[in-house]
Structures are given as C-alpha cells and as structure tokens.
Motif scaffolding. Structure first.
Motif, PDB file in Angstrom:
ATOM      1  N   ASN A  45      -0.572 -11.798  -0.571  1.00  0.00           N
ATOM      2  CA  ASN A  45       0.009 -10.461  -0.490  1.00  0.00           C
ATOM      3  C   ASN A  45       0.596 -10.129   0.877  1.00  0.00           C
ATOM      4  O   ASN A  45       1.357  -9.175   1.017  1.00  0.00           O
ATOM      5  CB  ASN A  45      -1.044  -9.404  -0.865  1.00  0.00           C
ATOM      6  N   ALA A  77      -4.137 -12.135  -5.085  1.00  0.00           N
ATOM      7  CA  ALA A  77      -4.789 -11.403  -4.002  1.00  0.00           C
ATOM      8  C   ALA A  77      -5.759 -10.411  -4.616  1.00  0.00           C
ATOM      9  O   ALA A  77      -5.684 -10.103  -5.814  1.00  0.00           O
ATOM     10  CB  ALA A  77      -3.760 -10.687  -3.130  1.00  0.00           C
ATOM     11  N   ARG A 132      -0.612  -6.803  -3.795  1.00  0.00           N
ATOM     12  CA  ARG A 132      -0.217  -7.976  -4.573  1.00  0.00           C
ATOM     13  C   ARG A 132       1.024  -7.671  -5.414  1.00  0.00           C
ATOM     14  O   ARG A 132       1.969  -8.463  -5.454  1.00  0.00           O
ATOM     15  CB  ARG A 132      -1.371  -8.392  -5.482  1.00  0.00           C
ATOM     16  N   GLU A 139       2.058 -12.530 -10.913  1.00  0.00           N
ATOM     17  CA  GLU A 139       1.024 -12.001 -10.007  1.00  0.00           C
ATOM     18  C   GLU A 139      -0.257 -11.781 -10.788  1.00  0.00           C
ATOM     19  O   GLU A 139      -0.247 -11.281 -11.908  1.00  0.00           O
ATOM     20  CB  GLU A 139       1.506 -10.736  -9.291  1.00  0.00           C
TER      21      GLU A 139
END
Length: 250
Positions: A17, A39, A45, A61
């Motif tokens: 991140n 993250a 993130r 993500e």
C-alpha cells in the motif's frame, strides 16, 4: 541477471500500500505483470490499487495481515479462485517497531516478539500458503525484502556506516533470521525450480526511515532491486542476499 520475457505473469506483493511495496507493485505492473496488491489497511490498499490501475496496470487488491492466518488463507484462496496460480511472491510487509523499546539491555520482549511475528513468522505463513500456487508456475520466484541491518558482517564492522544505527534486539535480528530462512527455503525448493532470494533495498525515503536515518535514495530505487530478483531467468541465483550493487555479505 537478465530478465525473461514476462508474458502475463502474476505477482503478489505484501505490504504493497505504500513505500517500497507500492513501488515494487508499480514496477511489476509496468512490465505487464498482473499484480495482487495486499495490505492490512483497507483504505490505503484500495487507494494504492486505484493508482496503479490509473497507470494501466492489471491489478487485484486483497486484504492480508501477515500475522493473521485467516487473512493469509483467504488471500491464497482468492488467488487460486480468480487467477489460478502465482508466479512471483514478494514478501515485503514489515515493521520497524519502537527503536527505544528494542535496546538489548532493556528490551521490551512484547515489542521484540511483535517485530519477529511480522518480519519473520509472517514470511513463513505467507510463503507456505502461496507455495501450492507457485508450484503451478513455469517460472516461480520468491523475493524476501530484508535489510542491510540483517548483515552480521556489516553490523560488526566498526568502519561500516551501520555501526551508527542504534542497537536493537528486534529488527536487525529478525532480518538476520529472515536471511537464514531465505537460504533454507532455497535449499528445499531448488529442485522444484523455485528461486528464492533476499534483497536489501538500502536506505530509502519511506515512512520507516524518515526521521530516523539519513537517506538519499527513493523508494522506487529500493524497489528496483526486488523487481530484478523477481524476474530473473531460470539460471539465476537462489539462496542469495543482494542489493543494488550485487551480493551483500551475510
């Protein structure tokens, strides 16, 4: 260390991140590699993934706290179900901890354990969860982001600049342990074609170093070392410890 054609490889970066982790993800994405940004912090993130997508990157993500086995397992399931394999794992997530609380003669053991939990045990947890996915890759690579502070040789050299870094019972020993762990994974996985290396990004302008140490390099420069090792060809090194200048003394 020349690079193979990257094709549509898939990489997962922990702690992506911000700082070096974000720059690793960005540089891998620029090479055309699909990147899974992970993250703990949801907002950071998601923001990091959005910024990479704005630059044209193929980005996913996923929430991942390396000290929380449920999120580690969930991240591995996500990669399995959405992408089917993993080609590159960059174990970047790490914490520095409170430097004063790590003074060896008066160390706060809870702080030392916290540092080891993220910087050492977290790497084992993530690596083992991702190994089944890496075994499906034609060119699997693992890069562990360590530190120059993990070098016993340099730490003991009274003429080396690291002698001016405060003594700590947590962070440097955790990175030394990570270096040793890297060698052990490399020994075990060599026959499977999985190349495992540790990299020292050097002192970079990141949240970890800012205000603590004098640094002259950018996070992008530190990230380039990791990207180089993440994209080495099949005849590249394994079980090594590298910085931008070459091999680092253990």
């Amino acid at each position: 260390m020349g690079n193979d054609p990257v094709g549509q490889r898939i990489a997962l970066v922990t702690g992506a991140n911000k700082g070096i982790g974000f720059e690793v993800a960005a540089q891998l994405a620029e090479l055309g590699i699909t990147v899974v940004v992970t993250a703990r912090d949801d907002a950071r993130r998601q923001d990091a993934a959005a910024r990479l997508r704005e630059k044209g990157g193929q980005v996913h993500e996923v929430a991942l706290d390396v000290t929380d086995s449920s999120t580690v397992e969930a991240a591995a399931r996500y990669v399995d179900e959405r992408l089917g394999r993993l080609d590159i794992l960059v174990n970047n997530a790490g914490i520095g901890g409170d430097v004063a609380a790590q003074r060896p003669s008066s160390a706060d053991l809870d702080m030392v354990r916290k540092v080891f939990d993220t910087n050492y045990f977290g790497v084992i947890a993530v690596t083992n969860a991702m190994l089944p996915l890496l075994r499906r890759s034609a060119a699997p690579r693992i890069v562990n982001v360590t530190s120059g502070l993990g070098s016993l040789t340099n730490q003991a050299d009274q003429d080396h600049y690291l002698v001016n870094v405060p003594a700590m019972a947590g962070y440097p020993p955790a990175k030394t342990a990570l270096n040793a762990l890297t060698v052990q994974y490399a020994k075990e996985l060599r026959a499977d074609g999985i190349l495992v290396n540790a990299i020292d990004p050097g002192g970079c302008d990141t949240d970890f170093t800012r205000g603590r140490f004098t640094v002259q390099r950018t996070a992008a420069q530190g990230a380039a070392v990791a990207v180089r090792l993440a994209t080495i060809p099949a005849d590249g090194p394994t079980g090594g410890y590298f910085n931008e200048s070459g091999t680092v003394a253990w």
